[in-house]
Design an enzyme around this catalytic site. Structure first.
Site, PDB file in Angstrom:
ATOM      1  N   GLY A 145       0.844  -1.201   0.000  1.00 60.47           N
ATOM      2  CA  GLY A 145       0.000   0.000   0.000  1.00 60.47           C
ATOM      3  C   GLY A 145       0.875   1.246   0.000  1.00 60.47           C
ATOM      4  N   ASN A 178       5.137  -4.347   6.073  1.00 62.06           N
ATOM      5  CA  ASN A 178       5.385  -5.678   6.616  1.00 62.06           C
ATOM      6  C   ASN A 178       5.602  -6.785   5.596  1.00 62.06           C
ATOM      7  OD1 ASN A 178       5.506  -6.096   9.479  1.00 62.06           O
ATOM      8  ND2 ASN A 178       3.695  -4.800   9.485  1.00 62.06           N
ATOM      9  N   THR A 230       4.820   2.992   5.904  1.00 59.50           N
ATOM     10  CA  THR A 230       3.427   2.571   6.108  1.00 59.50           C
ATOM     11  C   THR A 230       2.723   3.554   7.030  1.00 59.50           C
ATOM     12  OG1 THR A 230       1.923   0.986   7.139  1.00 59.50           O
ATOM     13  CG2 THR A 230       4.164   0.891   7.899  1.00 59.50           C
ATOM     14  N   ASP A 271       0.538   2.605   8.927  1.00 58.08           N
ATOM     15  CA  ASP A 271       0.146   1.837  10.113  1.00 58.08           C
ATOM     16  C   ASP A 271       1.172   1.914  11.258  1.00 58.08           C
ATOM     17  OD1 ASP A 271      -2.106   0.989   8.739  1.00 58.08           O
ATOM     18  OD2 ASP A 271      -1.139  -0.821   7.984  1.00 58.08           O
ATOM     19  N   ARG A 322     -25.696  13.453  17.915  1.00 61.14           N
ATOM     20  CA  ARG A 322     -25.667  12.062  17.461  1.00 61.14           C
ATOM     21  C   ARG A 322     -24.452  11.309  18.007  1.00 61.14           C
ATOM     22  NH1 ARG A 322     -26.659  13.737  11.182  1.00 61.14           N
ATOM     23  NH2 ARG A 322     -28.903  13.357  11.099  1.00 61.14           N
ATOM     24  N   GLU A 350     -10.237  -0.278  11.768  1.00 61.93           N
ATOM     25  CA  GLU A 350     -10.837  -1.243  10.824  1.00 61.93           C
ATOM     26  C   GLU A 350     -10.872  -2.651  11.416  1.00 61.93           C
ATOM     27  OE1 GLU A 350      -9.278  -0.306   6.368  1.00 61.93           O
ATOM     28  OE2 GLU A 350      -7.763  -0.741   7.864  1.00 61.93           O
ATOM     29  N   ARG A 383     -24.154   7.605  13.142  1.00 66.25           N
ATOM     30  CA  ARG A 383     -23.645   7.751  11.773  1.00 66.25           C
ATOM     31  C   ARG A 383     -22.213   7.232  11.708  1.00 66.25           C
ATOM     32  NH1 ARG A 383     -28.275   8.590  11.141  1.00 66.25           N
ATOM     33  NH2 ARG A 383     -29.286  10.339  10.088  1.00 66.25           N
TER      34      ARG A 383
HETATM   35  O1  F6P Z   1      -1.124  -1.094   5.107  1.00 70.02           O
HETATM   36  C1  F6P Z   1      -1.652   0.143   4.829  1.00 70.02           C
HETATM   37  C2  F6P Z   1      -3.156   0.095   4.727  1.00 70.02           C
HETATM   38  O2  F6P Z   1      -3.603   1.384   4.356  1.00 70.02           O
HETATM   39  C3  F6P Z   1      -3.892  -0.372   5.990  1.00 70.02           C
HETATM   40  O3  F6P Z   1      -4.025   0.613   6.967  1.00 70.02           O
HETATM   41  C4  F6P Z   1      -5.212  -0.781   5.406  1.00 70.02           C
HETATM   42  O4  F6P Z   1      -5.834  -1.690   6.279  1.00 70.02           O
HETATM   43  C5  F6P Z   1      -4.819  -1.405   4.104  1.00 70.02           C
HETATM   44  O5  F6P Z   1      -3.568  -0.828   3.752  1.00 70.02           O
HETATM   45  C6  F6P Z   1      -5.783  -1.191   2.981  1.00 70.02           C
HETATM   46  O6  F6P Z   1      -5.332  -1.908   1.896  1.00 70.02           O
HETATM   47  P1  F6P Z   1      -5.796  -1.676   0.374  1.00 70.02           P
HETATM   48  O7  F6P Z   1      -5.163  -0.411  -0.110  1.00 70.02           O
HETATM   49  O8  F6P Z   1      -5.264  -2.875  -0.334  1.00 70.02           O
HETATM   50  O9  F6P Z   1      -7.282  -1.567   0.383  1.00 70.02           O
END
Ligand code: F6P
Length: 359
Positions: A11, A113, A135, A137, A172, A232, A276
């Site tokens: 990513g 990773n 990243t 993350d 909300r 997520e 929401r």
């Molecule tokens: O590893 C980076 C990341 O943006 C994560 O935070 C996310 O869960 C994932 O990639 C999303 O992956 P993709 O771009 O394949 O939808």
């Protein structure tokens, strides 16, 4: 002649271009021999299928502030790296062939990773590899910080900030879903920075009863709204008790697109309040790198360039205790840097009154 291959894998994130620029500038300005840079298209795919171009000064001009990657990227999953592709190509051998055909002295990998597992494999196969930690993350083992993370924290925080005003107008409950499937550094930091009332992380399974309690208590004490920053990969205590297989099966059958929507339905049912969901999604990886990431990625790029000039290979350029150090690829590969539920940042957030839905 010094020949260097470079690729961005997995990513994307902010400051990939800034980091590559740092490597290029450092090596070309300080090498005693002529230098040639080869940029591979779309990550390891370019190395496997020998898709590349020679990179010149022009490619690196004016890219410090630009998001994305000038090379393009893709995900080539590590778990299938030893399997032949649909045409029977042996991916590992193909990558080595490209490297040797171009007579590269070194391969520079900018990745997270999964990409580090492949980088380590190539290093074990005898290629000279240097990597940089990218990243949003911030979950790479061996480094306190990855580039992209601070830019993503800025964006996710702004999303929560903007939700604040509308949440208070309408009274909300708002859920802001923040990236991080396995690791919660981004929702944790954006949640604290944005003043979220509840933060749910993959590392701290939540109890829906506690989440409801916090919403009800806030309402009783006069607060018209509640904001949840939900990763997520946030997971309930019940789901965390399932085996991986059972959990995957549950997700496959779920009527909800993500955990946030399931939570929203549960909160509506149990409290009768309007809920929401906002998902900033890939905006968190987009746009210009923040100044911190520009500086950080440039420094990492310069240090990676220095390692190449010193012919020191098999390392990721890392950041620990406010110093740039080299982390052996074999230590980085396959290890995740997760949020420790007992870490001081969690305890401090709890002192501030933030709930993690666990107690
Ligand atoms: O590893 C980076 C990341 O943006 C994560 O935070 C996310 O869960 C994932 O990639 C999303 O992956 P993709 O771009 O394949 O939808």
């Amino acid at each position: 002649m010094l020949r260097i291959g470079m690729l961005t894998s997995g990513g994307d994130c902010q400051a990939l271009n800034a980091a590559m620029r740092g490597v290029f500038k450092t090596v070309t300005r300080n090498s005693k021999e002529p230098v040639e840079f080869y940029g591979f298209d779309e990550g390891y795919k370019g190395l496997i299928y020998s898709h590349f171009r020679i990179l010149t000064e022009e490619d690196f001009s004016n890219i410090l502030t630009i998001g994305g990657t000038i090379l393009g990227t893709s995900r080539v999953p590590f778990k299938t790296i030893r399997e032949p592709d649909e045409k029977g190509v042996n991916k590992v051998e193909a990558m080595k062939d490209t490297y040797y055909k171009l007579q590269l002295n070194c391969l520079v990998v900018l990745g997270g990773n999964g990409s580090h597992k492949t980088a380590n494999l190539l290093s074990e196969e005898g290629l000279n590899v240097i990597s940089l930690p990218k990243t949003i993350d911030n979950d790479l083992w061996g480094t306190d910080m990855t580039f992209g993370f601070q830019s993503a924290v800025d964006i996710a925080t702004r999303a929560i900030d903007e939700i604040h005003t509308t949440a208070s107008s309408h009274g909300r409950v708002f859920i802001v879903e923040i990236m991080g499937h396995k690791v919660g550094w981004l929702p944790l930091n954006a949640g604290i920075a944005g003043g979220a009332d509840i933060i749910l992380l993959p590392e701290i399974p939540y109890d829906i009863n506690k989440v409801i309690e916090v919403i009800e208590e806030r309402s009783k004490s006069g607060h018209r709204f509640t904001i949840l920053a939900v990763a997520e990969g946030a997971i309930s205590k019940e789901d965390a008790a399932l085996t991986k297989k059972q959990y995957k099966k549950k997700l496959a059958k779920s009527e909800y697109p993500s955990v946030s929507y399931e939570l929203a339905a549960q909160i509506l049912e149990r409290t009768g309040r309007e809920v929401r969901v906002t998902v900033p999604g890939h905006t968190q990886r987009g746009g210009a790198p923040c100044p911190y990431d520009r500086v950080f990625a440039s420094r990492l790029g310069a240090e990676a360039g220095q390692l190449i000039l010193n012919k020191e290979y098999g390392f990721m350029v890392a950041y620990r205790n406010r110093e740039i150090v080299k982390a052996p690829l074999k230590e980085v590969a396959g290890n995740l840097k997760t949020v420790d539920p007992n870490a001081s940042i969690i305890q401090e957030a709890k002192l501030l009154g933030i709930s993690f839905g666990d107690e």
